[in-house]
Motif scaffolding. Structure first.
Motif, PDB file in Angstrom:
ATOM      1  N   ILE A  81       0.828  -1.209   0.000  1.00  0.00           N
ATOM      2  CA  ILE A  81       0.000   0.000   0.000  1.00  0.00           C
ATOM      3  C   ILE A  81       0.863   1.261   0.000  1.00  0.00           C
ATOM      4  O   ILE A  81       0.775   2.102  -0.898  1.00  0.00           O
ATOM      5  CB  ILE A  81      -0.965   0.006   1.201  1.00  0.00           C
ATOM      6  N   LEU A 112       1.265   1.427  -3.991  1.00  0.00           N
ATOM      7  CA  LEU A 112       0.041   2.171  -4.324  1.00  0.00           C
ATOM      8  C   LEU A 112       0.209   3.681  -4.132  1.00  0.00           C
ATOM      9  O   LEU A 112      -0.082   4.465  -5.044  1.00  0.00           O
ATOM     10  CB  LEU A 112      -1.119   1.662  -3.465  1.00  0.00           C
ATOM     11  N   GLU A 115       1.393   7.177  -7.500  1.00  0.00           N
ATOM     12  CA  GLU A 115       0.708   8.392  -7.935  1.00  0.00           C
ATOM     13  C   GLU A 115       1.712   9.389  -8.503  1.00  0.00           C
ATOM     14  O   GLU A 115       1.376  10.218  -9.352  1.00  0.00           O
ATOM     15  CB  GLU A 115      -0.053   9.018  -6.767  1.00  0.00           C
ATOM     16  N   LYS A 126      -9.112   0.339  -3.699  1.00  0.00           N
ATOM     17  CA  LYS A 126      -7.732   0.494  -3.254  1.00  0.00           C
ATOM     18  C   LYS A 126      -6.994  -0.838  -3.316  1.00  0.00           C
ATOM     19  O   LYS A 126      -5.876  -0.934  -3.829  1.00  0.00           O
ATOM     20  CB  LYS A 126      -7.720   1.049  -1.822  1.00  0.00           C
ATOM     21  N   ALA A 169      -6.644  -1.992  -7.025  1.00  0.00           N
ATOM     22  CA  ALA A 169      -5.597  -1.231  -7.712  1.00  0.00           C
ATOM     23  C   ALA A 169      -4.219  -1.720  -7.305  1.00  0.00           C
ATOM     24  O   ALA A 169      -3.327  -1.904  -8.148  1.00  0.00           O
ATOM     25  CB  ALA A 169      -5.745   0.261  -7.392  1.00  0.00           C
ATOM     26  N   ALA A 170      -4.041  -1.958  -6.011  1.00  0.00           N
ATOM     27  CA  ALA A 170      -2.751  -2.440  -5.519  1.00  0.00           C
ATOM     28  C   ALA A 170      -2.396  -3.780  -6.154  1.00  0.00           C
ATOM     29  O   ALA A 170      -1.248  -4.014  -6.553  1.00  0.00           O
ATOM     30  CB  ALA A 170      -2.783  -2.564  -3.988  1.00  0.00           C
ATOM     31  N   TYR A 219      -1.366  -3.341  -9.777  1.00  0.00           N
ATOM     32  CA  TYR A 219       0.014  -2.852  -9.825  1.00  0.00           C
ATOM     33  C   TYR A 219       1.009  -3.979  -9.566  1.00  0.00           C
ATOM     34  O   TYR A 219       2.036  -4.088 -10.242  1.00  0.00           O
ATOM     35  CB  TYR A 219       0.220  -1.743  -8.791  1.00  0.00           C
ATOM     36  N   TYR A 266      -0.414  -1.882 -14.996  1.00  0.00           N
ATOM     37  CA  TYR A 266      -0.366  -0.492 -14.554  1.00  0.00           C
ATOM     38  C   TYR A 266      -1.529   0.349 -15.076  1.00  0.00           C
ATOM     39  O   TYR A 266      -2.047   1.219 -14.367  1.00  0.00           O
ATOM     40  CB  TYR A 266       0.960   0.150 -14.966  1.00  0.00           C
ATOM     41  N   GLY A 295      -4.522  -0.360 -12.952  1.00  0.00           N
ATOM     42  CA  GLY A 295      -4.324   0.224 -11.630  1.00  0.00           C
ATOM     43  C   GLY A 295      -4.544   1.722 -11.651  1.00  0.00           C
ATOM     44  O   GLY A 295      -5.240   2.283 -10.788  1.00  0.00           O
ATOM     45  N   ASP A 296      -3.969   2.378 -12.643  1.00  0.00           N
ATOM     46  CA  ASP A 296      -4.134   3.826 -12.768  1.00  0.00           C
ATOM     47  C   ASP A 296      -5.595   4.202 -13.002  1.00  0.00           C
ATOM     48  O   ASP A 296      -6.086   5.207 -12.477  1.00  0.00           O
ATOM     49  CB  ASP A 296      -3.283   4.363 -13.924  1.00  0.00           C
ATOM     50  N   TRP A 353      -7.500   3.809  -9.666  1.00  0.00           N
ATOM     51  CA  TRP A 353      -6.945   4.471  -8.481  1.00  0.00           C
ATOM     52  C   TRP A 353      -6.569   5.924  -8.746  1.00  0.00           C
ATOM     53  O   TRP A 353      -6.975   6.833  -8.015  1.00  0.00           O
ATOM     54  CB  TRP A 353      -5.733   3.705  -7.973  1.00  0.00           C
TER      55      TRP A 353
END
Length: 322
Positions: A245, A249, A253, A294, A297-298, A301, A306, A309-310, A313
């Motif tokens: 996380i 995660l 960003e 969350k 998305a993790a 990733y 990706y 995930g993007d 998230w």
């Protein structure tokens, strides 16, 4: 200097802009049985001069330690060598404490706990957010600011030196070996996250994955200390929170390079597979949509998906900001 009930350790390196705020928040309170250790880590600004002014006024309560620049972990460890009894509170020079914190904490210390955990307030550039903590390895937080620790519990444990996330290699160990823990629901600590050059805002990949050797250290020490399955499960939760996380995660960003992301995912996956081969089966059922996204998305990733995930998230977060 006599032994004190509460010892506040403040490492500082070029904190002239903030140290007055920090010391004002402490020195305006009842300092009976309180000693403040200001460790000057080779500052080149006016940090030392500022502390010396407080030393003149509060000479019975302030100790100044000067050292060449060796990092925050070394600075804290140097103070620990001088503290033999009582309790220790690590406070960063760019943070500060609430006006009633010391008196309330001293009252709780009469109970002789191993560890006191309380809450803090995050300070951002344009707003502030309250953050609550729990008692477990996963929920108590890896930062020292919201904890007061019995010196005898620390014993010979020290901050690992030469690492970026040294808190993570020390605080969870203390939580894991503590027996008598007192949890206070008050917000005693103000954590300033607004500085762009702060550790929290660093996105250097090699520094970011410094969480791995820190988690590894926690694993080695705590599993040798206690083989209890419940503690082992807590350690796994700690790994998931800080490696997947917080390292993957949260940092993704700001880290968008595929090469950098691959490097981080490979390193984290290797550690997770080594310590907890079945870690991917560790999921908590939740009805909270944000928490569900969350986690998804993790996992995207961690499988190097990706774009997906993007999409679930980062895109919603950007829309919210705009």
């Amino acid at each position: 200097m006599k032994n004190n009930l509460l010892n506040i350790v403040i490492p500082m390196y070029n904190m002239g802009k903030y140290i007055n705020r920090c010391l004002d928040s402490i020195c305006t309170q009842n300092l009976d049985e309180v000693c403040i250790y200001c460790v000057n880590d080779g500052s080149t600004d006016d940090s030392l001069y500022a502390v010396e002014q407080y030393k003149e006024k509060y000479s019975k309560h302030i100790v100044i330690i000067n050292m060449k620049n060796q990092g925050r972990a070394k600075a804290r460890n140097m103070a620990l060598e001088l503290i033999t009894e009582g309790y220790v509170w690590f406070v960063d020079a760019d943070d500060y404490i609430s006006q009633d914190a010391i008196e309330i904490l001293k009252d709780k210390l009469i109970l002789q706990p191993d560890l006191i955990i309380f809450n803090w307030i995050n300070l951002y550039k344009n707003h502030r957010e309250k953050q609550k903590f729990g008692r477990t390895l996963e929920t108590a937080g890896a930062g020292p600011g919201n904890k007061v620790i019995k010196r005898a519990l620390i014993n010979n444990y020290r901050y690992p030196e030469g690492f970026w996330y040294e808190d993570l290699g020390f605080i969870p160990i203390i939580i894991g070996v503590a027996n008598k823990v007192v949890k206070i629901d008050d917000y005693f600590y103000y954590y300033d996250r607004s500085r762009q050059d702060s550790q929290t805002n660093s996105y250097d990949v090699d520094k970011v994955i410094d969480t791995i050797p820190m988690c590894d250290r926690v694993y080695e020490i705590l599993t040798s200390y206690d083989t209890n399955q419940a503690l082992h499960e807590q350690i796994k939760r700690l790994f998931i929170r800080h490696l997947i996380i917080n390292t993957i995660l949260v940092k993704f960003e700001h880290i968008r390079s595929k090469k950098a992301r691959d490097k981080m995912v490979d390193a984290v996956s290797k550690e997770m597979d080594l310590r907890f081969p079945n870690w991917q089966r560790t999921t908590k059922k939740t009805n909270n949509l944000k928490q569900f996204l969350k986690v998804r998305a993790a996992m995207f990733y961690m499988h190097k998906l990706y774009l997906l995930g993007d999409l679930i998230w980062l895109v919603p977060r950007k829309i919210k900001k705009n």
